[in-house]
Design a protein around this motif. Structure first.
Motif, PDB file in Angstrom:
ATOM      1  N   VAL A 189     -11.995  11.971   4.559  1.00 23.19           N
ATOM      2  CA  VAL A 189     -10.920  10.982   4.466  1.00 23.19           C
ATOM      3  C   VAL A 189     -10.784  10.483   3.029  1.00 23.19           C
ATOM      4  CG1 VAL A 189     -10.102   8.733   5.268  1.00 23.19           C
ATOM      5  CG2 VAL A 189     -11.271  10.268   6.852  1.00 23.19           C
ATOM      6  N   GLU A 190     -11.933  10.194   2.372  1.00 24.64           N
ATOM      7  CA  GLU A 190     -11.895   9.602   1.039  1.00 24.64           C
ATOM      8  C   GLU A 190     -11.519  10.597  -0.050  1.00 24.64           C
ATOM      9  OE1 GLU A 190     -14.349   9.200   3.162  1.00 24.64           O
ATOM     10  OE2 GLU A 190     -14.221   7.057   3.664  1.00 24.64           O
ATOM     11  N   SER A 191     -11.976  11.845   0.093  1.00 24.40           N
ATOM     12  CA  SER A 191     -11.780  12.795  -1.010  1.00 24.40           C
ATOM     13  C   SER A 191     -10.473  13.561  -0.919  1.00 24.40           C
ATOM     14  CB  SER A 191     -12.950  13.782  -1.076  1.00 24.40           C
ATOM     15  OG  SER A 191     -12.986  14.595   0.101  1.00 24.40           O
ATOM     16  N   SER A 192     -10.019  13.877   0.301  1.00 21.35           N
ATOM     17  CA  SER A 192      -8.808  14.709   0.413  1.00 21.35           C
ATOM     18  C   SER A 192      -7.734  14.089   1.295  1.00 21.35           C
ATOM     19  CB  SER A 192      -9.178  16.092   0.966  1.00 21.35           C
ATOM     20  OG  SER A 192      -9.748  15.972   2.265  1.00 21.35           O
ATOM     21  N   PHE A 193      -7.971  12.882   1.802  1.00 18.13           N
ATOM     22  CA  PHE A 193      -6.993  12.121   2.593  1.00 18.13           C
ATOM     23  C   PHE A 193      -6.564  12.879   3.853  1.00 18.13           C
ATOM     24  CE2 PHE A 193      -5.164  11.501  -1.958  1.00 18.13           C
ATOM     25  CZ  PHE A 193      -6.342  10.891  -2.380  1.00 18.13           C
ATOM     26  N   CYS A 194      -7.461  13.672   4.399  1.00 15.07           N
ATOM     27  CA  CYS A 194      -7.100  14.558   5.511  1.00 15.07           C
ATOM     28  C   CYS A 194      -6.789  13.767   6.779  1.00 15.07           C
ATOM     29  CB  CYS A 194      -8.253  15.533   5.760  1.00 15.07           C
ATOM     30  SG  CYS A 194      -7.949  16.670   7.132  1.00 15.07           S
ATOM     31  N   LEU A 195      -5.630  14.058   7.393  1.00 17.76           N
ATOM     32  CA  LEU A 195      -5.224  13.370   8.618  1.00 17.76           C
ATOM     33  C   LEU A 195      -6.131  13.720   9.787  1.00 17.76           C
ATOM     34  CD1 LEU A 195      -1.301  13.616   8.582  1.00 17.76           C
ATOM     35  CD2 LEU A 195      -2.758  11.724   7.852  1.00 17.76           C
ATOM     36  N   LEU A 196      -6.649  14.945   9.817  1.00 16.44           N
ATOM     37  CA  LEU A 196      -7.539  15.337  10.908  1.00 16.44           C
ATOM     38  C   LEU A 196      -8.847  14.567  10.823  1.00 16.44           C
ATOM     39  CD1 LEU A 196      -5.483  17.766  10.794  1.00 16.44           C
ATOM     40  CD2 LEU A 196      -7.335  19.146  11.747  1.00 16.44           C
ATOM     41  N   GLU A 197      -9.413  14.494   9.603  1.00 20.30           N
ATOM     42  CA  GLU A 197     -10.660  13.761   9.425  1.00 20.30           C
ATOM     43  C   GLU A 197     -10.469  12.269   9.728  1.00 20.30           C
ATOM     44  OE1 GLU A 197     -13.786  14.748   8.647  1.00 20.30           O
ATOM     45  OE2 GLU A 197     -13.051  16.796   8.950  1.00 20.30           O
ATOM     46  N   ALA A 198      -9.265  11.763   9.507  1.00 17.23           N
ATOM     47  CA  ALA A 198      -8.980  10.345   9.768  1.00 17.23           C
ATOM     48  C   ALA A 198      -8.625  10.085  11.227  1.00 17.23           C
ATOM     49  CB  ALA A 198      -7.842   9.879   8.875  1.00 17.23           C
ATOM     50  N   SER A 199      -8.618  11.156  12.054  1.00 14.85           N
ATOM     51  CA  SER A 199      -8.245  11.041  13.467  1.00 14.85           C
ATOM     52  C   SER A 199      -6.861  10.420  13.626  1.00 14.85           C
ATOM     53  CB  SER A 199      -9.284  10.190  14.226  1.00 14.85           C
ATOM     54  OG  SER A 199     -10.563  10.752  14.117  1.00 14.85           O
ATOM     55  N   ALA A 200      -5.942  10.841  12.764  1.00 11.29           N
ATOM     56  CA  ALA A 200      -4.605  10.247  12.758  1.00 11.29           C
ATOM     57  C   ALA A 200      -3.594  11.033  13.579  1.00 11.29           C
ATOM     58  CB  ALA A 200      -4.104  10.136  11.320  1.00 11.29           C
ATOM     59  N   VAL A 201      -3.927  12.286  13.966  1.00 17.39           N
ATOM     60  CA  VAL A 201      -2.915  13.141  14.605  1.00 17.39           C
ATOM     61  C   VAL A 201      -2.469  12.571  15.944  1.00 17.39           C
ATOM     62  CG1 VAL A 201      -2.447  15.439  15.521  1.00 17.39           C
ATOM     63  CG2 VAL A 201      -3.765  15.186  13.407  1.00 17.39           C
ATOM     64  N   LYS A 207      -7.410   5.376  -5.284  1.00 15.80           N
ATOM     65  CA  LYS A 207      -7.835   3.978  -5.158  1.00 15.80           C
ATOM     66  C   LYS A 207      -7.706   3.506  -3.707  1.00 15.80           C
ATOM     67  CE  LYS A 207      -8.668   2.105  -9.360  1.00 15.80           C
ATOM     68  NZ  LYS A 207      -9.806   1.211  -9.690  1.00 15.80           N
ATOM     69  N   VAL A 208      -6.596   3.888  -3.067  1.00 14.78           N
ATOM     70  CA  VAL A 208      -6.362   3.509  -1.677  1.00 14.78           C
ATOM     71  C   VAL A 208      -7.426   4.119  -0.775  1.00 14.78           C
ATOM     72  CG1 VAL A 208      -4.774   3.736   0.279  1.00 14.78           C
ATOM     73  CG2 VAL A 208      -3.882   3.160  -1.987  1.00 14.78           C
ATOM     74  N   ALA A 209      -7.695   5.390  -0.969  1.00 17.33           N
ATOM     75  CA  ALA A 209      -8.674   6.082  -0.122  1.00 17.33           C
ATOM     76  C   ALA A 209     -10.078   5.540  -0.332  1.00 17.33           C
ATOM     77  CB  ALA A 209      -8.633   7.585  -0.409  1.00 17.33           C
ATOM     78  N   GLU A 210     -10.443   5.301  -1.602  1.00 17.14           N
ATOM     79  CA  GLU A 210     -11.788   4.803  -1.901  1.00 17.14           C
ATOM     80  C   GLU A 210     -12.029   3.413  -1.317  1.00 17.14           C
ATOM     81  OE1 GLU A 210     -11.794   5.013  -6.111  1.00 17.14           O
ATOM     82  OE2 GLU A 210     -12.042   7.196  -6.177  1.00 17.14           O
ATOM     83  N   ALA A 211     -10.952   2.669  -1.096  1.00 17.12           N
ATOM     84  CA  ALA A 211     -11.079   1.327  -0.514  1.00 17.12           C
ATOM     85  C   ALA A 211     -11.154   1.360   1.011  1.00 17.12           C
ATOM     86  CB  ALA A 211      -9.906   0.460  -0.953  1.00 17.12           C
ATOM     87  N   SER A 212     -11.294   2.584   1.580  1.00 18.18           N
ATOM     88  CA  SER A 212     -11.394   2.761   3.042  1.00 18.18           C
ATOM     89  C   SER A 212     -10.178   2.214   3.772  1.00 18.18           C
ATOM     90  CB  SER A 212     -12.671   2.085   3.568  1.00 18.18           C
ATOM     91  OG  SER A 212     -13.815   2.630   2.955  1.00 18.18           O
ATOM     92  N   VAL A 213      -9.010   2.385   3.153  1.00 18.57           N
ATOM     93  CA  VAL A 213      -7.773   1.857   3.741  1.00 18.57           C
ATOM     94  C   VAL A 213      -7.186   2.815   4.766  1.00 18.57           C
ATOM     95  CG1 VAL A 213      -5.365   1.315   3.194  1.00 18.57           C
ATOM     96  CG2 VAL A 213      -7.189   0.388   1.786  1.00 18.57           C
ATOM     97  N   ILE A 214      -7.430   4.131   4.612  1.00 15.45           N
ATOM     98  CA  ILE A 214      -6.789   5.121   5.496  1.00 15.45           C
ATOM     99  C   ILE A 214      -7.132   4.872   6.971  1.00 15.45           C
ATOM    100  CG2 ILE A 214      -6.690   7.574   6.094  1.00 15.45           C
ATOM    101  CD1 ILE A 214      -6.881   8.182   3.100  1.00 15.45           C
ATOM    102  N   ILE A 227       0.842  -1.203   0.000  1.00 21.99           N
ATOM    103  CA  ILE A 227       0.000   0.000   0.000  1.00 21.99           C
ATOM    104  C   ILE A 227       0.873   1.246   0.000  1.00 21.99           C
ATOM    105  CG2 ILE A 227      -1.606   1.325   1.444  1.00 21.99           C
ATOM    106  CD1 ILE A 227      -2.816  -1.471   2.188  1.00 21.99           C
ATOM    107  N   CYS A 228       1.998   1.174   0.714  1.00 29.56           N
ATOM    108  CA  CYS A 228       2.948   2.301   0.722  1.00 29.56           C
ATOM    109  C   CYS A 228       3.424   2.592  -0.696  1.00 29.56           C
ATOM    110  CB  CYS A 228       4.118   1.959   1.642  1.00 29.56           C
ATOM    111  SG  CYS A 228       5.129   3.357   2.113  1.00 29.56           S
ATOM    112  N   ARG A 229       3.649   1.506  -1.483  1.00 29.33           N
ATOM    113  CA  ARG A 229       4.038   1.687  -2.897  1.00 29.33           C
ATOM    114  C   ARG A 229       2.930   2.365  -3.700  1.00 29.33           C
ATOM    115  NH1 ARG A 229       4.060   2.626  -7.303  1.00 29.33           N
ATOM    116  NH2 ARG A 229       5.299   1.879  -9.067  1.00 29.33           N
ATOM    117  N   LEU A 230       1.687   2.107  -3.334  1.00 33.00           N
ATOM    118  CA  LEU A 230       0.550   2.678  -4.065  1.00 33.00           C
ATOM    119  C   LEU A 230       0.320   4.147  -3.743  1.00 33.00           C
ATOM    120  CD1 LEU A 230      -2.067  -0.236  -3.698  1.00 33.00           C
ATOM    121  CD2 LEU A 230      -0.373   0.103  -5.497  1.00 33.00           C
ATOM    122  N   THR A 231       0.911   4.635  -2.641  1.00 26.09           N
ATOM    123  CA  THR A 231       0.651   6.015  -2.220  1.00 26.09           C
ATOM    124  C   THR A 231       1.730   6.991  -2.692  1.00 26.09           C
ATOM    125  OG1 THR A 231       1.772   5.604  -0.106  1.00 26.09           O
ATOM    126  CG2 THR A 231      -0.611   5.270  -0.172  1.00 26.09           C
TER     127      THR A 231
END
Length: 1008
Positions: free
Chosen positions: A877-889, A808-815, A794-798
């Protein structure tokens, strides 16, 4: 009906039905490989149907065609027969396997009928009126000829079993062993385990299948099946010992206690004895077959002894009814005899006991069923008790009968073990006269074949020592061989192996190896190769010097000698310590010479290759080990030579060579091995092998490829779109988790070229990569390397150069799954997840949807949508890959505290994407709220200079903001001062610049 659909004026329905038929044929082709019975016939049928597909496709492509009776019939018959074939294949894949085998002839006839109907369908096709290509017409002509000449019948192995079943039913008096062998033969042909429980389960399902026939009113077939069940029910697995005893006692108790005199019709008029095989003359007189045939052969003018009418042997016919009556009378009397004899064995009259034992022995030797009756009458405890009497003749007779009863009968073996001290009493005979010893060792050999009995034998004090003594004395070759076979059977238990060692069994083997004849050496080496040994015993054997002897045998001129020697080396080399010792002894060169020699037989080469795998695995570097590394191959020439050989040999050897190289790529010589393999064009060769159908060869090729691809500088030129598809197909279809992990790891290591990214993007199988991330619900794939390599892929895909792959990665709910892995995976998984999130986050600014400015009065418009605190737009998360929306911080902040500097650096890179360029103010606020600043400052003291530099550069930007300079500047003083004193030149200067920024150092300080 199909005809109604086809004759419609529109070509649509015709295309639809033709498409359905094609799909059905494809399904038949695939599923024909999964049938249990008649596979060859099904494959042949599917090949015929497959050759009809081009004609169907041509029909589909013709567009609008006039309705005709020929096309209607062609489509209707073909559609019906395709469905028939699918149903038949489904039945032969799902129904009870025993039932399918006994119906194999009718299955073959059904396939033949379908084939004839396909011929009839094709004959209806109006080739003359339709513009069908010449190529297709010629192939159809050849197809019809092939089908007309086809003969479908049950396979040879199936036919042999059916003949045995028919013979057993006709004979009626087949014994238990016949039924046992028949049941095992059936199981082997249909692919059922011969394990007792598996056989019992399949047989019970077979009986249930027959019961369902009665409910469906298939009575004629059910009657035929009842005869087969009656035959197979005589097998041991068909019913438990308790069930057999109940049935036996019910039958025996119904017979009374007195034998019946034979009817007059049972006697042969010639011999005046009860007949065994009665035959009837045309005049209705019955004689014993052997007697009447001799009468007619000896006579000058052959005639009936009673009617005197002319008679020829060819005119005789079996009298089955009379034979059945005689057998039933004889069985009844013998069953009564068996029941009454047992009580007489307890008589104090020794002559009476001997007469009864002799009679019981004769019954056992006469028929297999009599032995079963003795077992069911519980003779065994009585016979075991007789082993301890003073009269030697009684003891010997009892021992002989026990020997007859245990032959191929697990029920008898278990009953013997249940009698107290039974094994001890049998073992005592090993120290007596030669005849008694021979019988006792024969019984022990039979008992040792039963897994549940072996430990009971080994536990008897002195048993193994007596067996070894018998083997060493060799006064009777057959008894010695039996003793050796008992020891071999007992060696499956580690406890018994220890006892064998104490009894000098292994010393004896080694002595025979060094001093015996070639035949003795071969026999003993074979023993060493076939024995199941605990690891400590394998080590002991090597310390005893067995390797020197085996290596000498490997260099022997005789091929058979080489085979048994290599087999022994293979057995011993499975222990890592032994493998290294074999390498040190110089055996690798000998093994390679055998492998490369064109005259070496296939079996020998396979053993050599398997041994080389063990030796290579023994060189794998172990973490924390202080042992001196052992090199498998001494030179780069050896590496090149072995790989060159692998490209020219058969797949079975090729796969073992790949396994050996894979192990060497994990050894101290890994760099040399990898470099030489890459130089020898191993990478493109392995990529090609990713496409083969041989799953074992493919799996080993993929695992080796994964080891090499990281070290290969020029990989891009070897990667093709087909390579990508093959790797993704492996991930999707393979059952081997290690192979899947290697395929994922290979994708993770693919060069970041635009072309490769496009191929990945175009693949319909790309989504299979995402299925190997644990989602909190489905945790099937929890093997760490599998998850690590999936995240690496997946890292290779990003990568930044392919926004479409990132989508493709985001649409698959991988984030969200990557965020979860920041805290739930290995260090490598966490690092790769953080790198992936960092790459995705770098794309967020361009993907954030800006909020439109409203032109109307604000008080009359709806409330503005909430903007992202960092990106000042609408984020998901899906449209802009936002870290805040993904609760990743917050998880990334916690990752900054990891002991692994790689994890810390990756997490920092991800967080710093929030404060790039003009987002410094917004990003710092978010990091501050997540309490990330203290963790970042703490990394100033990291042991990684690269991480320290990244931290200093980020702090220099953060402290430009007065708010954060005042809030966190003081906590950064001491680690920065320490860095100015201990760090390298560039870090010292950078630390000093920040200290000046914090007003701790003067701008003109010597640290700059």
């Amino acid at each position: 009906m199909v005809m109604d659909v086809v004759t419609n004026s529109s070509a649509g329905p015709l295309v639809e039905v033709a498409t359905q038929i094609i799909e059905g044929i494809i399904e038949i082709v695939v599923s024909s490989q999964n049938v249990f019975v008649g596979k060859k016939s099904f494959v042949e049928l599917s090949s015929y149907l497959e050759r009809v597909v081009p004609l169907l496709k041509e029909l589909k492509n013709m567009g609008s065609i006039a309705a005709s009776e020929g096309i209607n019939n062609f489509i209707e018959i073909l559609n019906h027969q395709t469905k028939e074939a699918k149903k038949l294949i489904r039945d032969c894949s799902e129904r009870n396997r025993f039932y399918l085998l006994v119906n194999s002839r009718s299955i073959a006839k059904h396939i033949e009928a379908i084939t004839k109907e396909i011929i009839r369908a094709i004959s209806c096709f109006p080739f003359c009126s339709l513009n069908v290509s010449v190529t297709i017409r010629e192939d159809i002509d050849r197809l019809i000829k092939s089908m007309q000449n086809a003969e479908f019948r049950a396979a040879m192995a199936e036919e042999e079993i059916l003949e045995k079943i028919e013979s057993g039913i006709q004979e009626r008096n087949v014994d238990r062993s016949y039924a046992n062998d028949l049941l095992v033969s059936i199981a082997k042909v249909v692919g059922v385990s011969t394990d007792r429980l598996a056989l019992k389960k399949e047989f019970d399902e077979f009986k249930s299948e027959i019961e369902s026939l009665l409910s469906r009113k298939d009575k004629a077939e059910a009657i035929q099946m009842d005869q087969i069940i009656a035959l197979l029910e005589r097998a041991d697995v068909a019913s438990s010992l308790d069930d057999k005893e109940k049935k036996y006692l019910i039958k025996r108790n119904s017979l009374g206690v007195q034998p019946l005199e034979p009817l007059q019709s049972f006697y042969c008029p010639i011999t005046r004895e009860v007949m065994i095989d009665p035959v009837e003359t045309p005049t209705g007189h019955t004689f014993e077959r052997s007697a009447i045939e001799k009468w007619l052969t000896d006579a000058d003018e052959p005639s009936c002894p009673i009617s005197s009418k002319p008679l020829a042997i060819s005119m005789l016919r079996p009298n089955k009814t009379l034979r059945q009556s005689i057998e039933e009378w004889r069985d009844r009397n013998n069953m009564i005899t068996v029941a009454t004899l047992k009580s007489r064995l307890s008589s104090e009259n020794e002559e009476e006991v001997l007469r009864c034992l002799e009679q019981a022995k004769d019954l056992c030797e006469e028929r297999e069923i009599h032995k079963e009756w003795l077992i069911l009458e519980n003779y065994i405890p009585t016979l075991v008790n007789l082993l301890g009497v003073k009269n030697r003749e009684i003891r010997n007779q009892a021992l002989i009968i026990l020997c007859l009863l245990v032959k191929d009968n697990d029920d008898a073996k278990k009953k013997i073990v249940m009698v107290e001290n039974s094994i001890e009493q049998i073992v005592q005979f090993l120290g007596r006269r030669i005849g008694e010893r021979k019988t006792a060792v024969t019984i022990l050999l039979e008992l040792s074949k039963c897994e549940s009995v072996r430990d009971s034998i080994g536990e008897v004090q002195g048993c193994i020592l007596l067996l070894v003594t018998m083997l060493r004395s060799n006064t009777d070759p057959q008894a010695a061989r039996d003793a050796k076979n008992v020891l071999d059977n007992l060696s499956y238990s580690d406890d018994n192996v220890i006892l064998m060692a104490k009894s000098n069994y292994f010393t004896y083997l080694l002595q025979r190896l060094s001093s015996g004849s070639d035949q003795v050496k071969m026999t003993m080496a074979k023993t060493l190769g076939e024995m199941e040994l605990a690891d400590h015993k394998k080590a002991d054997l090597v310390e005893m010097g067995v390797l020197d002897l085996l290596i000498v045998l490997v260099s022997h001129d005789d091929v058979e000698m080489k085979i048994v020697a290599v087999q022994a080396l293979l057995n011993l080399s499975s222990l890592e310590k032994n493998g290294q010792e074999i390498i040190k002894k110089g055996a690798v060169r000998l093994l390679l010479d055998i492998l490369y020699r064109q005259t070496s037989p296939r079996r020998l080469c396979e053993l050599v290759a398997a041994t080389i795998v063990h030796l290579a695995q023994s060189t794998i570097a172990k973490e924390g080990s202080d042992s001196v590394p052992v090199l498998m191959l001494e030179s780069v020439e050896d590496i090149a030579e072995l790989f060159s050989f692998s490209t020219l040999t058969v797949s079975t050897l090729q796969q073992d060579i790949f396994r050996a190289f894979h192990a060497m790529c994990l050894s101290p010589s890994a760099h040399t091995v990898k470099s030489k393999l890459i130089e020898r064009s191993a990478v493109p060769a392995l990529f090609r092998l990713c496409e083969v159908d041989d799953v074992i060869l493919r799996g080993n090729a993929v695992k080796l490829l994964h080891c090499l691809i990281d070290d290969a500088d020029e990989v891009t030129e070897h990667v093709t779109q087909t390579s990508i598809e093959s790797l993704l197909k492996i991930i999707k279809t393979s059952k081997d988790e290690d192979e899947i992990a290697s395929a994922l790891g290979t994708i993770a290591s693919l060069p970041e070229s635009t072309q490769i990214s496009e191929w990945l993007l175009e693949s319909r199988n790309l989504h299979t990569i995402f299925g190997y991330l644990p989602d909190g619900r489905n945790n099937v794939h929890q093997k760490p390397q599998l998850v690590e390599n999936a995240v690496g892929a997946i890292c290779r895909l990003t990568i930044q150069t392919s926004l479409q792959l990132q989508k493709k990665v985001a649409e698959a709910s991988v984030i969200p799954l990557l965020v979860r892995l920041l805290e739930g995976g290995t260090n490598l998984t966490t690092k790769q997840a953080a790198i992936s999130l960092a790459r995705l986050s770098q794309s967020s600014p361009m993907l954030t949807r800006q909020i439109s400015r409203r032109q109307s009065l604000w008080c009359f418009s709806s409330l503005p949508e909430a903007a992202c605190p960092v990106h000042s737009g609408l984020c998901t998360v899906e449209s802009s890959f936002c870290l805040l929306e993904a609760s990743a911080v917050e998880p990334l902040t916690r990752a900054l505290r990891s002991q692994d500097t790689g994890v810390c650096e990756a997490a920092l890179d991800a967080l710093l994407t929030l404060m790039d360029n003009e987002r410094l103010q917004n990003g710092c606020k978010v990091l501050d709220e997540a309490n990330a600043m203290p963790a970042i400052i703490k990394l100033i003291s990291s042991p990684s200079a690269n991480l320290q530099e990244k931290v200093l550069n980020s702090l220099e930007r953060i402290f430009r903001l007065i708010e954060y300079k005042q809030k966190y500047g003081t906590s950064a003083h001491m680690p920065l001062v320490d860095l100015t004193q201990r760090g390298n030149g560039s870090l010292r200067s950078l630390a000093a610049r920040i200290l000046a920024q914090l007003n701790v150092l003067h701008d003109q300080s010597s640290y700059f």
